[in-house]
Design a protein around this motif. Structure first.
Motif, short mmCIF file in Angstrom:
data_model
loop_
_atom_site.label_atom_id
_atom_site.label_comp_id
_atom_site.label_asym_id
_atom_site.label_seq_id
_atom_site.Cartn_x
_atom_site.Cartn_y
_atom_site.Cartn_z
N MET A 274 -55.21 23.88 18.54
CA MET A 274 -54.19 23.99 19.59
C MET A 274 -53.04 24.90 19.19
O MET A 274 -52.71 25.02 18.01
N ASN A 275 -52.43 25.51 20.22
CA ASN A 275 -51.18 26.24 20.02
C ASN A 275 -50.02 25.31 20.30
O ASN A 275 -50.20 24.11 20.50
N TYR A 276 -48.81 25.84 20.34
CA TYR A 276 -47.64 24.98 20.53
C TYR A 276 -47.66 24.29 21.89
O TYR A 276 -47.14 23.19 22.06
N TRP A 277 -48.27 24.96 22.92
CA TRP A 277 -48.40 24.31 24.23
C TRP A 277 -49.26 23.06 24.13
O TRP A 277 -48.97 22.02 24.73
N ASP B 203 -51.89 28.84 28.48
CA ASP B 203 -53.17 29.26 27.90
C ASP B 203 -53.70 28.12 27.03
O ASP B 203 -53.46 28.07 25.82
N MET B 204 -54.41 27.21 27.66
CA MET B 204 -54.96 26.07 26.92
C MET B 204 -56.41 25.84 27.33
O MET B 204 -56.84 26.26 28.40
N ARG B 205 -57.15 25.16 26.44
CA ARG B 205 -58.53 24.80 26.76
C ARG B 205 -58.53 23.73 27.84
O ARG B 205 -57.73 22.81 27.82
N MET B 206 -59.43 23.90 28.80
CA MET B 206 -59.57 22.95 29.91
C MET B 206 -60.89 22.20 29.77
O MET B 206 -61.78 22.59 29.00
N VAL B 207 -61.03 21.14 30.55
CA VAL B 207 -62.26 20.35 30.53
C VAL B 207 -63.46 21.20 30.92
O VAL B 207 -64.58 20.99 30.45
N SER B 208 -63.25 22.20 31.79
CA SER B 208 -64.34 23.09 32.20
C SER B 208 -64.95 23.81 31.01
O SER B 208 -66.11 24.22 31.05
N ASP B 209 -64.18 23.95 29.92
CA ASP B 209 -64.71 24.61 28.71
C ASP B 209 -65.69 23.74 27.96
O ASP B 209 -66.41 24.22 27.08
N ILE C 208 -58.45 19.81 34.12
CA ILE C 208 -57.76 18.89 33.21
C ILE C 208 -57.65 19.53 31.83
O ILE C 208 -58.66 19.97 31.26
N PRO C 209 -56.47 19.62 31.25
CA PRO C 209 -56.33 20.19 29.90
C PRO C 209 -56.91 19.26 28.84
O PRO C 209 -56.79 18.04 28.95
#
Length: 480
Positions: A142-145, A190-196, A318-319
């Motif tokens: 993860m990044n800071y977000w 810019d975060m990973r989502m459940v779709s990933d 969903i993140p």
């Protein structure tokens, strides 16, 4: 056997439907998160939760208990999925169900009596640690977000229940999902989502056979995982049954529950779902909301699938941070903090059992092995405690030595019992008083006979006094 009794379905309709809707909502984020732990598409966990919940509503032995995909089971699948793929997982799920049905007919649930509270604490604590550790790879990416969203998600989860009126009626993990998803879309982070993670289902599950070769080699791959899954699943299910029984003041059929879990897992495996078992947290939410019949479990499963099929596009946004926050909450909730806080008050042997279970599970990632070792240690400590209760006092009157025996005489303590006697003393008679003792097995009977024979070999008359009826019957049966 399908249960269609009217009082088990329609005696509490309004409350059961509402409770089922709440649980159905709460199952969505956890099913997706458990799929991520196992390394499979979200639809595998969602199909599993739907199939297992609906099946157990009909086949289970405990009304109002919730079964679905769980963290304990997902943790056991990681290696199988990574090394052999989804199809082997489906086969393992089906075989898990078969083993559980067999266990139900052989009434294996009775063995839960040998699982001490220390073993249960160790099991839950190890499970909590494993669930938390499973989140570390995602956290490291993860990044800071991502870190900010995880922190916000935990804040929502733990503070929302304190809001007046709505806080107790809506699952806080669901609010976490809604808040973090809306915020992620609004901020465009810019975060990973459940779709990933993979695909969501857009249809009802369909019957399919696992695409694997039906060979002995396949069985050798699948069987060890199935045995472990079946064992851990039944263990968690029986613990959940105990909790629900206490909350509702009613009793369920544990053996039918074992068979029901087996049927549910077979259905799940043939419908493209992973193995599951009873859920302690969701079952408590269900019965605490007033649910008492099978209708609540059926509603939870059906509502879950309806939401997924018709709102899958929204779920894909969903993140991952929201799921990580939920799993951290599950880990912290599962961990038995009282077992650590009160460790100084607990007996040393109980602490050793609990810590041994935790260490073995963390070292091997095998919950079943940890429980087995915990039960074995508990048995050894108990035997040692019984052995230490054996005492023999003696007194001499007119060339007659009277031995006063107290405690439990069995295979472990019989050697200690034998050593109390002085065979070289110059006396005429020996009286062995057993009114405060109990003879348990063939070893202790043979040891008592050996004492008598050794005294008689020295010309000493022996009289055994005070035998209780059970001990006397055992001696007569073995000696005849």
């Amino acid at each position: 056997m399908i249960s269609l009794k009217k009082d088990e379905w329609f005696s509490n309709i309004r409350t059961d439907v509402l409770a089922g809707l709440v649980v159905g909502l709460a199952l969505i984020p956890e099913s997706i998160a458990f799929s991520a732990i196992a390394g499979v598409d979200p639809q595998v966990g969602l199909y599993a939760s739907f199939c297992i919940a609906v099946s157990i509503a009909f086949f289970g032995g405990r009304p109002a208990m919730i079964s679905a995909a769980t963290g304990a089971m997902a943790l056991l699948m990681i290696t199988l999925v990574k090394e052999h793929g989804l199809q082997y997982l489906l086969a393992a799920t089906i075989l898990t169900g078969v083993i559980q049905i067999v266990a139900g007919y052989f009434k294996v649930a009775k063995l839960m009596r040998f699982v001490s509270q220390s073993v249960v604490y160790g099991f839950l604590n190890a499970l909590a640690i494993l669930i938390f550790v499973a989140q570390l790879p995602e956290l490291s990416q993860m990044n800071y977000w991502g870190y900010a969203f995880v922190a916000l998600g935990l804040t929502v989860i733990y503070l929302f229940p304190y809001l007046p009126k709505v806080g107790k009626n809506i699952p806080s993990p669901l609010i976490c999902i809604l808040v973090l998803t809306a915020l992620a879309l609004f901020l465009g982070t810019d975060m990973r989502m459940v779709s990933d993670l993979g695909h969501f289902p857009d249809t009802l599950p369909i019957f399919l056979l696992p695409d694997i070769p039906l060979t002995l080699e396949t069985l050798q791959i699948v069987f060890p995982y199935a045995i472990t899954l079946a064992t851990v699943g039944l263990l968690e299910t029986m613990m959940t049954t105990t909790v629900v029984n206490e909350v509702t003041g009613t009793e369920g059929d544990r053996h039918q529950e074992c068979r029901g879990q087996g049927m549910a897992n077979i259905v799940s495996g043939f419908m493209g779902g992973m193995a599951g078992c009873a859920m302690i947290g969701q079952s408590v939410i269900n019965v605490s909301s007033g649910a008492r019949t099978r209708l609540s479990t059926l509603v939870a499963g059906v509502f879950l699938l309806c939401l997924v099929v018709f709102f899958k596009d929204w779920l894909s946004y969903i993140p991952i941070a929201a799921l990580v926050a939920i799993m951290i909450m599950v880990a912290f909730t599962t961990f038995q903090w009282d077992s650590v806080k009160n460790i100084a008050k607990h007996p040393l042997q109980s602490n050793v059992v609990m810590l041994s279970v935790v260490i073995i599970v963390l070292a091997t990632h095998n919950l079943a092995l940890g429980v087995f070792v915990g039960v074995l240690l508990s048995a050894l400590f108990f035997i040692n405690k019984l052995e230490s209760t054996v005492h023999v006092q003696s007194e001499l009157h007119n060339h007659t030595r009277r031995y006063l025996v107290s405690g439990q005489i069995f295979f472990s303590s019989s050697e200690k019992f034998f050593q109390f006697f002085d065979f070289n003393e110059h006396i005429q008679k020996v009286e062995i008083e057993l009114s405060h003792a109990h003879i348990w097995d063939m070893t202790s009977v043979q040891m008592l006979n050996a004492v008598i024979e050794k005294f008689e070999a020295h010309g000493v008359v022996v009289e055994v006094l005070g035998l209780n009826e059970a001990s006397s019957t055992l001696i007569d049966r073995i000696s005849s």
